[in-house]
Write an enzyme that holds these catalytic residues in place. Structure first.
Site, PDB file in Angstrom:
ATOM      1  N   SER A  38       0.744  -1.298  -0.084  1.00  0.00           N
ATOM      2  CA  SER A  38       0.101  -0.130  -0.144  1.00  0.00           C
ATOM      3  C   SER A  38       0.989   1.250   0.064  1.00  0.00           C
ATOM      4  O   SER A  38       1.790   1.309   0.833  1.00  0.00           O
ATOM      5  CB  SER A  38      -1.175   0.072   1.192  1.00  0.00           C
ATOM      6  OG  SER A  38      -1.517   1.461   1.451  1.00  0.00           O
ATOM      7  N   TYR A  41      -0.658   3.236   3.254  1.00  0.00           N
ATOM      8  CA  TYR A  41      -0.532   2.653   4.567  1.00  0.00           C
ATOM      9  C   TYR A  41       0.481   1.494   4.504  1.00  0.00           C
ATOM     10  O   TYR A  41      -0.295   0.384   5.074  1.00  0.00           O
ATOM     11  CB  TYR A  41      -2.240   2.278   4.801  1.00  0.00           C
ATOM     12  CG  TYR A  41      -2.905   3.678   4.985  1.00  0.00           C
ATOM     13  CD1 TYR A  41      -2.781   4.461   5.766  1.00  0.00           C
ATOM     14  CD2 TYR A  41      -3.953   3.504   3.982  1.00  0.00           C
ATOM     15  CE1 TYR A  41      -3.664   5.724   5.770  1.00  0.00           C
ATOM     16  CE2 TYR A  41      -4.905   4.748   3.706  1.00  0.00           C
ATOM     17  CZ  TYR A  41      -4.754   5.737   4.801  1.00  0.00           C
ATOM     18  OH  TYR A  41      -5.628   6.662   4.724  1.00  0.00           O
ATOM     19  N   TYR A 134     -14.039 -11.455 -16.907  1.00  0.00           N
ATOM     20  CA  TYR A 134     -14.323 -10.593 -15.689  1.00  0.00           C
ATOM     21  C   TYR A 134     -15.592 -10.814 -14.804  1.00  0.00           C
ATOM     22  O   TYR A 134     -15.932 -11.187 -13.730  1.00  0.00           O
ATOM     23  CB  TYR A 134     -14.093  -9.075 -15.732  1.00  0.00           C
ATOM     24  CG  TYR A 134     -14.283  -8.124 -14.496  1.00  0.00           C
ATOM     25  CD1 TYR A 134     -13.664  -8.676 -13.253  1.00  0.00           C
ATOM     26  CD2 TYR A 134     -15.129  -7.189 -14.509  1.00  0.00           C
ATOM     27  CE1 TYR A 134     -13.678  -7.716 -12.297  1.00  0.00           C
ATOM     28  CE2 TYR A 134     -15.176  -6.303 -13.531  1.00  0.00           C
ATOM     29  CZ  TYR A 134     -14.492  -6.575 -12.279  1.00  0.00           C
ATOM     30  OH  TYR A 134     -14.875  -5.907 -11.108  1.00  0.00           O
ATOM     31  N   GLY A 185      -8.976  19.214 -24.395  1.00  0.00           N
ATOM     32  CA  GLY A 185      -9.763  19.816 -25.497  1.00  0.00           C
ATOM     33  C   GLY A 185      -9.637  18.793 -26.807  1.00  0.00           C
ATOM     34  O   GLY A 185      -9.756  19.352 -27.853  1.00  0.00           O
ATOM     35  N   VAL A 202     -15.918   6.940  -5.284  1.00  0.00           N
ATOM     36  CA  VAL A 202     -15.283   5.887  -4.403  1.00  0.00           C
ATOM     37  C   VAL A 202     -15.686   6.025  -2.960  1.00  0.00           C
ATOM     38  O   VAL A 202     -15.661   5.189  -2.481  1.00  0.00           O
ATOM     39  CB  VAL A 202     -13.992   6.018  -4.682  1.00  0.00           C
ATOM     40  CG1 VAL A 202     -13.345   7.203  -4.212  1.00  0.00           C
ATOM     41  CG2 VAL A 202     -13.055   4.770  -3.850  1.00  0.00           C
TER      42      VAL A 202
END
Length: 332
Positions: A38, A41, A134, A185, A202
């Site tokens: 992580s 963390y 998936y 753009g 999220v």
């Protein structure tokens, strides 16, 4: 009630937000189990792989609550066997260790991809018809977790959450790529732009996972969507307005032409082994309706961040302010 939580796959985008929420809750004792470190963390991570029973046995303790976020999910996973090894085999391994350790609560993040190209307004009772590995393997994993719960139905709690496309600050997935094209753009609308898209912020997903810790024994299945659903035209115009740009969309590429271009990129990718941001499946996803309904309202949950404000926060963070020291998360 206090919880000892093993956050499997917690080094990723959703897991990092969820860990941040848990940090502020004195009732939560949380450790991340992930094959990757992580970036946010590192002191709270145990490195391990859901494909390894030994890794799971070494790190899941008696009575833990398991939140499983681990998944192979990109469109370009190679070899394809990874979908089954991680998503299906990982679920089997987690359930094996959950039985051994007396775990009675599992929260599993699945996906609306289990419905495939679903009719508008598909809810949790919708037909299961995944179009890719998936979605197929996520649904197979759901069945494995349901079998675990059915062995002790009055004692075990299973929460299955099927989010639509998840976006937010620091994510480098498909929504960010769209926002970046608009901000630069260089965006070209493919198709009419009247197709609608369900989205999920999220922070709201993380908040609902935390909220679901209070659910009683049983099987609880929810789509996760933040309303309202934008058409692609509405989304592009809203983003331009937030960026202070002219709200005109301009030139449009017919779907058939855009899809043919995607096929061309598919061929080049197959010949060279390179990955491209354009592909036929991504063009098809972009132009398809992807609108879902959810029964979450019946639980009493209220998303902490309204969708329009979530979009504004993401745009400000990514394209207006400077956040060069923040970790980034790369996904679909």
């Amino acid at each position: 009630m206090s919880f000892n939580i093993k956050l499997i796959g917690g080094s990723g985008f959703i897991g990092t937000r969820l860990f941040r929420r848990f940090q502020s809750n004195a009732r939560m004792s949380v450790r991340i189990f992930d094959k990757n470190q992580s970036s946010a963390y590192p002191e709270s991570v145990v490195i391990g792989d859901v494909r390894s029973l030994r890794d799971l046995r070494d790190n899941i303790s008696d009575g833990d609550t398991i939140i499983n976020l681990a998944a192979e999910h990109r469109d370009d996973v190679s070899p394809l066997t990874l979908y089954d090894e991680v998503n299906v085999g990982g679920a089997q391994n987690i359930c094996t260790v959950a039985r051994e350790r007396g775990v009675d609560r599992i929260i599993f993040t699945s996906t609306v991809a289990v419905y495939g190209f679903a009719p508008i307004g598909t809810d949790e009772s919708g037909k299961i018809a995944p179009f890719n590995n998936y979605g197929r393997t996520k649904y197979e994993a759901e069945q494995i977790f349901k079998a675990w719960q059915s062995e002790a139905p009055t004692e075990r709690t299973l929460v299955i959450i099927r989010p639509t496309v998840v976006f937010g600050e620091q994510n480098r997935g498909n929504v960010y790529n769209l926002l970046r094209q608009i901000a630069s753009g260089r965006f070209l609308m493919v198709g009419s732009g009247e197709n609608r898209k369900s989205m999920a912020y999220v922070e709201n997903v993380a908040a609902f996972i935390e909220y679901s810790l209070s659910f009683k024994p049983g099987v609880h299945v929810f789509n996760f969507i933040d309303k309202p659903d934008f058409t692609m035209n509405q989304l592009v115009i809203s983003v331009k307005k937030m960026l202070g740009r002219p709200e005109k969309i301009g030139f449009r590429v017919p779907f058939a032409f855009g899809f043919a271009i995607g096929k061309g990129f598919d061929l080049v990718a197959a010949l060279t082994g390179k990955r491209f941001s354009i592909s036929s499946i991504r063009i098809k996803k972009f132009c398809a309706n992807s609108v879902y309904n959810t029964a979450i309202d019946k639980t009493g949950f209220v998303p902490p961040v309204p969708l329009e404000r979530a979009l504004e926060q993401t745009i400000r963070n990514e394209f207006i302010e400077q956040h060069n020291d923040e970790p980034l998360f790369f996904s679909e």
